[in-house]
Motif scaffolding. Structure first.
Motif, short mmCIF file in Angstrom:
data_model
loop_
_atom_site.label_atom_id
_atom_site.label_comp_id
_atom_site.label_asym_id
_atom_site.label_seq_id
_atom_site.Cartn_x
_atom_site.Cartn_y
_atom_site.Cartn_z
N ILE A 1 3.40 5.93 -5.71
CA ILE A 1 3.14 6.02 -7.15
C ILE A 1 1.94 6.91 -7.42
O ILE A 1 2.01 7.83 -8.24
CB ILE A 1 2.96 4.62 -7.76
CG1 ILE A 1 4.28 3.83 -7.68
CG2 ILE A 1 2.47 4.71 -9.21
CD1 ILE A 1 4.14 2.35 -8.00
N ASN A 2 0.83 6.67 -6.75
CA ASN A 2 -0.39 7.46 -6.97
C ASN A 2 -0.20 8.93 -6.64
O ASN A 2 -0.77 9.80 -7.29
CB ASN A 2 -1.55 6.90 -6.15
CG ASN A 2 -2.02 5.54 -6.63
OD1 ASN A 2 -1.69 5.10 -7.72
ND2 ASN A 2 -2.77 4.86 -5.78
N GLY A 3 0.63 9.21 -5.63
CA GLY A 3 0.82 10.59 -5.19
C GLY A 3 1.91 11.35 -5.92
O GLY A 3 1.77 12.54 -6.19
N GLU A 4 3.01 10.65 -6.24
CA GLU A 4 4.16 11.36 -6.81
C GLU A 4 4.42 11.09 -8.29
O GLU A 4 5.08 11.88 -8.95
CB GLU A 4 5.42 11.02 -5.99
CG GLU A 4 5.29 11.53 -4.56
CD GLU A 4 6.57 11.36 -3.76
OE1 GLU A 4 7.66 11.51 -4.32
OE2 GLU A 4 6.45 11.06 -2.55
N ASP B 1 0.83 -1.21 0.00
CA ASP B 1 0.00 0.00 0.00
C ASP B 1 0.87 1.26 0.00
O ASP B 1 0.54 2.25 -0.64
CB ASP B 1 -0.94 0.02 1.21
CG ASP B 1 -2.06 -1.01 1.10
OD1 ASP B 1 -2.33 -1.49 -0.03
OD2 ASP B 1 -2.65 -1.35 2.14
N ALA B 2 2.00 1.20 0.73
CA ALA B 2 2.89 2.37 0.79
C ALA B 2 3.50 2.66 -0.58
O ALA B 2 3.60 3.83 -0.98
CB ALA B 2 3.99 2.13 1.82
N LEU B 3 3.90 1.62 -1.30
CA LEU B 3 4.45 1.83 -2.64
C LEU B 3 3.39 2.40 -3.57
O LEU B 3 3.65 3.34 -4.33
CB LEU B 3 5.02 0.53 -3.20
CG LEU B 3 5.61 0.61 -4.61
CD1 LEU B 3 6.76 1.62 -4.67
CD2 LEU B 3 6.06 -0.77 -5.08
N ASP C 1 -7.59 10.60 -10.27
CA ASP C 1 -7.74 11.71 -11.21
C ASP C 1 -6.73 12.77 -10.81
O ASP C 1 -7.04 13.71 -10.09
CB ASP C 1 -9.17 12.26 -11.17
CG ASP C 1 -9.40 13.37 -12.17
OD1 ASP C 1 -8.64 13.45 -13.16
OD2 ASP C 1 -10.34 14.17 -11.97
N ALA C 2 -5.50 12.57 -11.25
CA ALA C 2 -4.41 13.47 -10.87
C ALA C 2 -3.67 13.92 -12.12
O ALA C 2 -3.53 13.16 -13.07
CB ALA C 2 -3.45 12.75 -9.93
N PRO C 3 -3.20 15.14 -12.11
CA PRO C 3 -2.44 15.61 -13.28
C PRO C 3 -1.06 14.94 -13.34
O PRO C 3 -0.54 14.47 -12.33
CB PRO C 3 -2.29 17.11 -13.02
CG PRO C 3 -2.36 17.24 -11.53
CD PRO C 3 -3.30 16.16 -11.07
N ASN C 4 -0.51 14.92 -14.54
CA ASN C 4 0.85 14.41 -14.71
C ASN C 4 1.80 15.31 -13.93
O ASN C 4 1.72 16.53 -14.04
CB ASN C 4 1.24 14.40 -16.18
CG ASN C 4 0.37 13.47 -17.00
OD1 ASN C 4 -0.28 12.58 -16.48
ND2 ASN C 4 0.35 13.68 -18.30
#
Length: 188
Positions: free
Chosen positions: A36-39, A30-32, A55-58
């Motif tokens: 990935i999802n955040g950074e 989950d931490a990995l 739904d995150a921008p590049n």
């Protein structure tokens, strides 16, 4: 100038995938996934982003390069544009044709393509895989971001599948995750 970044997961013994291009043997915590999802949310394929509500921008990349071996698994399940949120290039002299206007086929000279892309404005360029393409583009790779997984594959797709060409990079960062995954960053 934009950088070419080889951002990839690798087994302890240097494989980015199994002999049949499997990657499901890599343990993902989950931490990995949070990292990935955040950074690096653009590293999550478009169809997965929809499934998990991402739904995150590049943030790091706006362009992706991949070889046929990386692209083929998406095609095998009917996905012609696996990273629709990025400009996508498939480098292959054997695929013949790509039936999606969002994905550009590059049949020769990936070095010239990378050199041209580096001159454009934008975010960095993600070299997603595979090993033969990474070996061909080694002279232009500016940074390696390696997710080192605590597993021995034994066989598969090498991270760099090419001629003997020792190339030195400098370790600039490490970040451990639960489950034994270590993110290592190297630059020229």
């Amino acid at each position: 100038m934009r950088k070419l970044v080889y951002y990839v997961g690798v087994s302890i013994d240097g494989y980015i995938a199994g002999p049949g291009h499997e990657v499901d043997f890599y343990p993902v915590s989950d931490a990995l996934m949070g990292y990935i999802n955040g950074e690096v949310p653009e590293a999550v394929p478009t169809h997965i982003r929809a499934q998990i509500g991402l739904d995150a921008p590049n943030q790091r990349f706006d362009t992706l390069l991949m070889g046929r071996g990386t692209y083929q698994p998406a095609l095998d399940v009917g996905i012609t544009s696996p990273y629709a949120h990025l400009r996508q290039y498939v480098v292959s002299s054997t695929i013949g044709k790509i039936d999606d206007p969002a994905v550009e086929l590059v049949e020769s000279d990936p070095l010239a393509l990378v050199r041209r892309l580096k001159q454009e404005d934008g975010l960095d360029i993600w070299l997603c895989g595979g090993g033969k393409l990474a070996a061909a583009l080694l002279p232009e790779i500016d940074e390696l971001i390696i997710k080192s997984y605590p597993v021995v594959a034994g066989a598969g797709v090498s991270a760099f599948d090419g001629a003997f060409r020792p190339t030195t990079f400098t370790l600039t960062g490490t970040r451990p995750f639960e489950g034994g995954v270590v993110l290592m960053t190297y630059t020229r």
